[in-house]
Design a protein around this motif. Structure first.
Motif, PDB file in Angstrom:
ATOM      1  N   ASN A 257      -6.150  -0.562   3.144  1.00  0.00           N
ATOM      2  CA  ASN A 257      -6.426  -0.343   1.731  1.00  0.00           C
ATOM      3  C   ASN A 257      -5.556   0.796   1.187  1.00  0.00           C
ATOM      4  O   ASN A 257      -4.620   1.253   1.845  1.00  0.00           O
ATOM      5  CB  ASN A 257      -7.920  -0.080   1.493  1.00  0.00           C
TER       6      ASN A 257
ATOM      7  N   TRP B  36      -9.592  -4.279  -1.299  1.00  0.00           N
ATOM      8  CA  TRP B  36      -8.266  -4.622  -1.831  1.00  0.00           C
ATOM      9  C   TRP B  36      -8.307  -4.871  -3.336  1.00  0.00           C
ATOM     10  O   TRP B  36      -7.281  -5.152  -3.938  1.00  0.00           O
ATOM     11  CB  TRP B  36      -7.714  -5.853  -1.118  1.00  0.00           C
TER      12      TRP B  36
ATOM     13  N   SER C 260       0.840  -1.179   0.000  1.00  0.00           N
ATOM     14  CA  SER C 260       0.000   0.000   0.000  1.00  0.00           C
ATOM     15  C   SER C 260       0.882   1.237   0.000  1.00  0.00           C
ATOM     16  O   SER C 260       1.959   1.243   0.590  1.00  0.00           O
ATOM     17  CB  SER C 260      -0.912  -0.005   1.237  1.00  0.00           C
TER      18      SER C 260
END
Length: 308
Positions: free
Chosen positions: A250, A193, A20
């Protein structure tokens, strides 16, 4: 399944792996708030995969317009949201403040309903006493809460928080549109995701939920929807909630937007994203469950806007 005291203080290690970008924060807000940039919001999941088809440019443009219509294209201004669901420990700071300031009636009015564990899941009755109060669960998401109590928590935040930089800040429960934007950004992904699967390439689960194998979730092209073909009751799954910063965040740095606990929104009597007690199909970004009363599967997180 019966559980004893020692089982109650075992903190599950349920972390998945991924990548991420670094979350964006603000100097005007507490460090646990992450930025959700302004942009488009896709409000529906059905009929949004047209562009996967191999077509010429003209047909592709027509399909793009069809996709935008089907997705309910909208937009959202920049705002911020807590990276985690509000935890037992965080909420108890609010309750403690009410007690210290002699607001007994408001304190009693905002106590979470711990009996949700007993009423809904008899075998989890010990959590009536331990889940909110035991230090082992300080970092677990608060449950047994109503929308009114969640809003009261935000009001307390508005009353007590002073930006070090002098900017006025508004704290509130996110709207449905904001919640969806925070969950999956400018996409029509089924999960925060991305992709249609609940495991990553290493086979690790990406959320806390009642596990159903991905092979059991099939795309029904005739209905333009995903369906569960079978449910294996022996598949295990979420024991209860897990810590609010479990698994992997996320794209914006927000944890558990799907699974763990479903989350309250301010403009509807539902909670979004599914919970530890839902199967994978029901932890999609746009999954909803009734939030007319407290349950052991519903919590909330806080949004914020900086007033220029």
């Amino acid at each position: 399944m019966k559980i004893g005291f020692y089982a109650l203080i075992i903190i599950p290690m349920l972390f998945a792996f991924g990548a991420s970008k670094k979350p964006v924060s603000s100097k005007y807000l507490p460090k646990n708030f992450v930025e959700i940039p302004a942009g488009k919001v896709y409000m529906h999941l059905k009929d949004v995969n047209f562009l996967n088809q191999k077509v010429d440019d003209a047909s592709r443009e027509a399909l793009k317009k069809k996709q935008e219509l089907a997705a309910g294209l909208d937009s959202c201004d920049r705002f911020y949201i807590t990276e985690n669901e509000i935890t037992n420990g965080e909420y108890k700071l609010f309750l403690g403040w009410l007690q210290q300031n002699g607001n007994t009636a408001e304190y009693l009015r905002n106590l979470p309903d711990t009996t949700v564990w007993k009423d809904e899941l008899v075998s989890f009755a010990p959590f009536v006493d331990y889940y909110l109060q035991h230090p082992a669960y300080a970092d677990y998401p608060l449950v047994g809460i109503t929308l009114e109590q969640a809003k009261a928590y935000c009001s307390w935040f508005n009353q007590t928080y002073q930006s070090k930089k002098g900017r006025k800040v508004s704290f509130y429960i996110p709207t449905k549109k904001e919640w969806i934007r925070a969950a999956r950004g400018e996409s029509t992904n089924i999960y925060p995701w991305g992709g249609p699967y609940t495991r990553n390439s290493k086979g690790n689960y990406l959320a806390n939920f009642k596990y159903v194998d991905a092979s059991q979730i099939q795309n029904d092209e005739s209905k333009n929807d995903y369906q569960i073909t079978t449910i294996d009751d022996t598949s295990g799954g979420g024991f209860i909630t897990t810590t609010a910063k479990s698994y992997y965040p996320n794209m914006y740095g927000a944890y558990n937007m799907s699974g763990n606990v479903a989350e309250l929104i301010s403009d509807d009597t539902v909670a979004m994203g599914g919970s530890w007690n839902d199967v994978g199909y029901d932890i999609r970004v746009e999954s909803t469950q009734s939030a007319v009363k407290p349950t052991s599967t519903i919590g909330f997180r806080v949004a914020a806007r900086i007033i220029e």
